[in-house]
Scaffold this active site. Structure first.
Site, short mmCIF file in Angstrom:
data_model
loop_
_atom_site.label_atom_id
_atom_site.label_comp_id
_atom_site.label_asym_id
_atom_site.label_seq_id
_atom_site.Cartn_x
_atom_site.Cartn_y
_atom_site.Cartn_z
N HIS A 60 0.83 -1.22 0.00
CA HIS A 60 0.00 0.00 0.00
C HIS A 60 0.86 1.27 0.00
O HIS A 60 2.03 1.21 -0.34
CB HIS A 60 -1.01 -0.05 1.15
CG HIS A 60 -1.72 -1.38 1.21
ND1 HIS A 60 -2.79 -1.68 0.40
CD2 HIS A 60 -1.45 -2.51 1.92
CE1 HIS A 60 -3.16 -2.95 0.64
NE2 HIS A 60 -2.37 -3.46 1.54
N GLU A 75 -2.33 0.29 7.70
CA GLU A 75 -1.44 -0.80 7.27
C GLU A 75 -0.22 -0.25 6.52
O GLU A 75 0.88 -0.75 6.69
CB GLU A 75 -2.21 -1.78 6.35
CG GLU A 75 -1.36 -2.94 5.87
CD GLU A 75 -2.06 -3.82 4.83
OE1 GLU A 75 -3.29 -3.63 4.62
OE2 GLU A 75 -1.38 -4.66 4.23
N HIS A 131 2.75 -7.13 4.32
CA HIS A 131 1.37 -6.70 4.55
C HIS A 131 0.91 -7.00 5.97
O HIS A 131 1.58 -7.73 6.71
CB HIS A 131 0.41 -7.40 3.56
CG HIS A 131 0.52 -6.87 2.17
ND1 HIS A 131 -0.40 -6.00 1.63
CD2 HIS A 131 1.49 -7.06 1.23
CE1 HIS A 131 -0.02 -5.68 0.40
NE2 HIS A 131 1.12 -6.31 0.13
N GLU A 193 1.51 -11.84 5.37
CA GLU A 193 0.47 -11.17 6.17
C GLU A 193 0.88 -11.40 7.62
O GLU A 193 0.62 -12.46 8.20
CB GLU A 193 -0.91 -11.78 5.87
CG GLU A 193 -1.45 -11.47 4.48
CD GLU A 193 -2.03 -10.05 4.35
OE1 GLU A 193 -1.92 -9.24 5.29
OE2 GLU A 193 -2.59 -9.77 3.26
ZN LIG Z 1 -2.22 -5.31 2.50
#
Ligand SMILES: [Zn+2]
Length: 229
Positions: A60, A75, A131, A193
């Site tokens: 992002h 995030e 992430h 993640e």
């Molecule tokens: Zn993400």
């Protein structure tokens, strides 16, 4: 006539001395060339061969905040902070050349495939996309690792093993998924993640430097184990 003989003799002596010197210098140059042929060019070549380009991709950025944490954290900030710690650790290894898809709060277009293109243009050896997860149920917790191409699975497995130890969250496993950053990269690529920002306890922990540092160390250990294996 005697003078000519005398001059010719001395001219001869000078030429002989000159030629001897030239021979001596040539020999030295040969030795020098041989010496360097045997050592330095080969070493340089070896070093170039061993340099591994690692691209770290903080997820992002810019107008895309990614997941919004339980307390309102972004995030995109978590991924950048963690990525910077990871890059600092990886840069200690002289065999690694480490590059980031973004070093600030900047938007990278998914449509233009900026992240995979960056790694492909560099002819990178490894690609790591960082992430944090999100879910409607705030009690959901865990760490998961994604890969797409079968060639990326050993990297995913190895990093995930270290990562789960560091986070202490539920092991949600290593999964195959066709995220474009994984699908469009030409080298082994994984998407991590780390944890759920929507879980209040996990979010609090994830925002600390101590947690991020231990996660960065775990990812580094995973990369080293993968490269040594
Ligand atoms: Zn993400």
């Amino acid at each position: 006539m005697r003078n000519i003989v005398k001059y010719s003799f001395w001219l001869f002596v000078i030429i002989v001395i000159f030629l001897s010197f030239k021979e001596l210098i040539n020999n030295k140059e040969d030795l020098g060339a041989k010496g360097s042929e045997e050592s330095s060019p080969q070493m340089v070549e070896k070093q170039n061969d061993e340099t591994i380009k690692v691209v770290v991709d903080p997820g992002h950025g810019g107008v895309d905040p990614g997941a919004i944490g339980a307390s309102g954290s972004y995030e995109k900030d978590f991924t950048l902070d963690l990525s910077k710690k990871l890059v600092a650790l990886l840069e200690n290894d002289p065999n690694l050349e480490v590059l980031m898809t973004r070093e600030g709060d900047q938007f990278l277009s998914s449509e233009a495939r900026e992240r995979p293109n960056f790694a492909n243009d560099l002819d990178a050896d490894l690609f790591l996309s960082i992430h944090a997860n999100t879910y409607s149920d705030p009690s959901v917790s865990g760490t998961e690792t994604f890969y797409y191409d079968q060639n990326s699975k050993p990297l995913a497995d190895t990093i995930h093993k270290h990562l789960v130890n560091a986070t202490g969250y539920n092991d949600r496993g290593v999964k195959q998924e066709n995220f474009f950053v994984l699908k469009d990269t030409n080298m082994p690529a994984v998407l991590l993640e780390i944890g759920y920002l929507t879980n209040p306890q996990d979010e609090q922990k994830m925002m600390t430097d101590v947690f991020q540092q231990s996660v960065a160390e775990a990812i580094t250990d995973g990369i080293n184990e993968y490269l040594d294996g």
